[in-house]
Design a protein around this motif. Sequence first.
Motif, PDB file in Angstrom:
ATOM      1  N   ARG A   1      -1.909  -1.825  -2.618  1.00  0.00           N
ATOM      2  CA  ARG A   1      -1.640  -0.684  -3.516  1.00  0.00           C
ATOM      3  C   ARG A   1      -2.865  -0.396  -4.370  1.00  0.00           C
ATOM      4  N   GLU A   2      -3.434  -1.457  -4.928  1.00  0.00           N
ATOM      5  CA  GLU A   2      -4.620  -1.274  -5.780  1.00  0.00           C
ATOM      6  C   GLU A   2      -5.784  -0.698  -4.977  1.00  0.00           C
ATOM      7  N   GLN A   3      -5.963  -1.174  -3.760  1.00  0.00           N
ATOM      8  CA  GLN A   3      -7.053  -0.677  -2.918  1.00  0.00           C
ATOM      9  C   GLN A   3      -6.839   0.788  -2.558  1.00  0.00           C
ATOM     10  N   LEU A   4      -5.623   1.161  -2.236  1.00  0.00           N
ATOM     11  CA  LEU A   4      -5.341   2.556  -1.893  1.00  0.00           C
ATOM     12  C   LEU A   4      -5.528   3.472  -3.102  1.00  0.00           C
ATOM     13  N   CYS A   5      -5.031   3.054  -4.256  1.00  0.00           N
ATOM     14  CA  CYS A   5      -5.207   3.862  -5.467  1.00  0.00           C
ATOM     15  C   CYS A   5      -6.692   3.991  -5.814  1.00  0.00           C
ATOM     16  N   HIS A   6      -7.425   2.908  -5.661  1.00  0.00           N
ATOM     17  CA  HIS A   6      -8.872   2.943  -5.916  1.00  0.00           C
ATOM     18  C   HIS A   6      -9.554   3.908  -4.940  1.00  0.00           C
ATOM     19  N   HIS A   7      -9.130   3.887  -3.685  1.00  0.00           N
ATOM     20  CA  HIS A   7      -9.725   4.780  -2.699  1.00  0.00           C
ATOM     21  C   HIS A   7      -9.454   6.247  -3.053  1.00  0.00           C
ATOM     22  N   ILE A   8      -8.253   6.545  -3.475  1.00  0.00           N
ATOM     23  CA  ILE A   8      -7.919   7.914  -3.883  1.00  0.00           C
ATOM     24  C   ILE A   8      -8.790   8.316  -5.058  1.00  0.00           C
ATOM     25  N   ASP A   9      -8.883   7.459  -6.058  1.00  0.00           N
ATOM     26  CA  ASP A   9      -9.702   7.715  -7.241  1.00  0.00           C
ATOM     27  C   ASP A   9     -11.160   7.948  -6.854  1.00  0.00           C
ATOM     28  N   GLU A  10     -11.714   7.048  -6.044  1.00  0.00           N
ATOM     29  CA  GLU A  10     -13.123   7.161  -5.657  1.00  0.00           C
ATOM     30  C   GLU A  10     -13.374   8.382  -4.774  1.00  0.00           C
ATOM     31  N   SER A  11     -12.411   8.741  -3.945  1.00  0.00           N
ATOM     32  CA  SER A  11     -12.557   9.943  -3.114  1.00  0.00           C
ATOM     33  C   SER A  11     -12.622  11.188  -3.987  1.00  0.00           C
ATOM     34  N   LEU A  12     -11.794  11.234  -5.014  1.00  0.00           N
ATOM     35  CA  LEU A  12     -11.832  12.356  -5.953  1.00  0.00           C
ATOM     36  C   LEU A  12     -13.159  12.381  -6.701  1.00  0.00           C
ATOM     37  N   THR A  13     -13.612  11.218  -7.131  1.00  0.00           N
ATOM     38  CA  THR A  13     -14.878  11.117  -7.864  1.00  0.00           C
ATOM     39  C   THR A  13     -16.039  11.580  -6.993  1.00  0.00           C
TER      40      THR A  13
ATOM     41  N   MET B   1     -19.626   8.255   1.749  1.00  0.00           N
ATOM     42  CA  MET B   1     -18.197   8.033   1.729  1.00  0.00           C
ATOM     43  C   MET B   1     -17.932   6.564   1.401  1.00  0.00           C
ATOM     44  N   ILE B   2     -16.980   6.345   0.533  1.00  0.00           N
ATOM     45  CA  ILE B   2     -16.616   4.979   0.158  1.00  0.00           C
ATOM     46  C   ILE B   2     -15.888   4.300   1.317  1.00  0.00           C
ATOM     47  N   GLU B   3     -15.896   2.994   1.289  1.00  0.00           N
ATOM     48  CA  GLU B   3     -15.229   2.237   2.339  1.00  0.00           C
ATOM     49  C   GLU B   3     -13.720   2.305   2.156  1.00  0.00           C
ATOM     50  N   ARG B   4     -13.038   2.529   3.229  1.00  0.00           N
ATOM     51  CA  ARG B   4     -11.582   2.583   3.201  1.00  0.00           C
ATOM     52  C   ARG B   4     -10.989   1.183   3.129  1.00  0.00           C
TER      53      ARG B   4
END
Length: 133
Positions: free
Chosen positions: A94-106, A1-4
Motif C-alpha cells: 500500500r505504501e509503495q503504491l501510494c508513493h508511486h502515485i505521489d511521485e508520478s504526480l510530482t 520515470m520512477i520505478e514501479r
Amino acid sequence: MIERPTTAWREGIEEERRELASGTLDPDCACIAELFPDSLLVATDSVLDSFEAELALLQDVSDERVFDAVQRVVLALNAVNDEHNGGAYETDEREQLCHHIDESLTERGIDVVALASRHGLERYQLTDRWRDW
C-alpha cells in the motif's frame, strides 16, 4: 520515470528463486512468489500503465482533473485487490503504491503538498477517500 512497485516485487521473486536454487533458502520459508502471483503483477502494471498514460496526456492539471485521475487509479487498484481475495496489497505494498502515485504526480509537475493542502489533506491522504486496500 520512477520505478514501479511491481519492479521491486519481481526482483524479490527472482532473488527468492536464486536463493532456492542455490540452497541458501529453506523452501518452507519461500513466500514471495506466492504473495505476488503473475496475475497480480500483470494487473497492477496494467492499472499503472493507464494511470501514467492519463497523466502524460493531461492538458488541464486542475485539482479536479488530478483528483479524477487519482480516483480512477485507486478504484482500479481496488478491483485488482478484490480479484485477489482482498489481500493483494498489504501494508508495504500500500505504501509503495501510494508513493508511486505521489511521485508520478510530482514528475508531471503537480505540487502534491499544495494540492492536498488546498483540500484539507495531508500529502499522503490523496488516495484515502477511495482506497479499500
